[in-house]
Design a protein around this motif. Structure first.
Motif: not given
Length: 161
Positions: A117-124
């Motif tokens: 959805d035009n978003r960049c998710f960077l998990p930790f």
């Protein structure tokens, strides 16, 4: 005339000590030994209970950094990462959880990003964070720093700069 009342006496007439009873002589040493052993065992149990009761519990801090379309760029391998002022927010960037005194409680890195959805998710995910601190600070790279509660960290925090 009334008779004079004598004051009652609460002591025995002086005399020689009574001889000790034979059962007292026979049981004195065993009672002392058994009492000493019991006291030592109870002391060890008490120290063990204190040591086990003082242990800190810990939890795992899960979360993700979410960059909007103006804050990230997509590389040739379809991996998104921060751009501009968020340039150091990308896969492999250090993530630390600090306490209110800024002492490091745990550390990890941003995992592989996901585009959605035009978003960049960077998990930790950082395990071994001790419970019971007043506030926690989540530090991503050198750019982002957020305060969070224990429940918010344990249940998953979403950081949107």
């Amino acid at each position: 005339m009334q008779p004079v009342q004598q004051t009652p006496q609460y002591w025995l007439n002086p005399g020689p000590d009574l001889p000790p009873r034979t059962w007292q002589r026979r049981t004195r040493k065993p009672i002392i030994v058994i009492s000493s052993i019991a006291a030592t065992i109870l002391a060890v149990i008490a120290i063990g209970a204190l040591a086990l009761g003082v242990q800190e519990r810990d939890f795992t801090a899960d979360g993700s950094v979410v960059l909007t379309d103006q804050q990230y760029e997509v590389s040739a391998t379809d991996i998104c990462g921060g751009t501009g002022e968020f340039e150091d927010v990308r896969q492999g960037t250090r993530v630390r959880v600090l306490d209110e005194d800024l002492s490091i409680l745990g550390q990890s890195e941003l995992a592989a990003p996901e585009l959605s959805d035009n978003r960049c998710f960077l998990p930790f995910s950082i395990s071994g964070i001790p419970e019971g601190r007043a506030d926690y600070v989540v530090e991503i790279g050198t750019t982002l720093r957020y305060e969070a509660s224990e429940s918010r960290l344990a249940n998953g925090i979403t950081i949107e700069p």
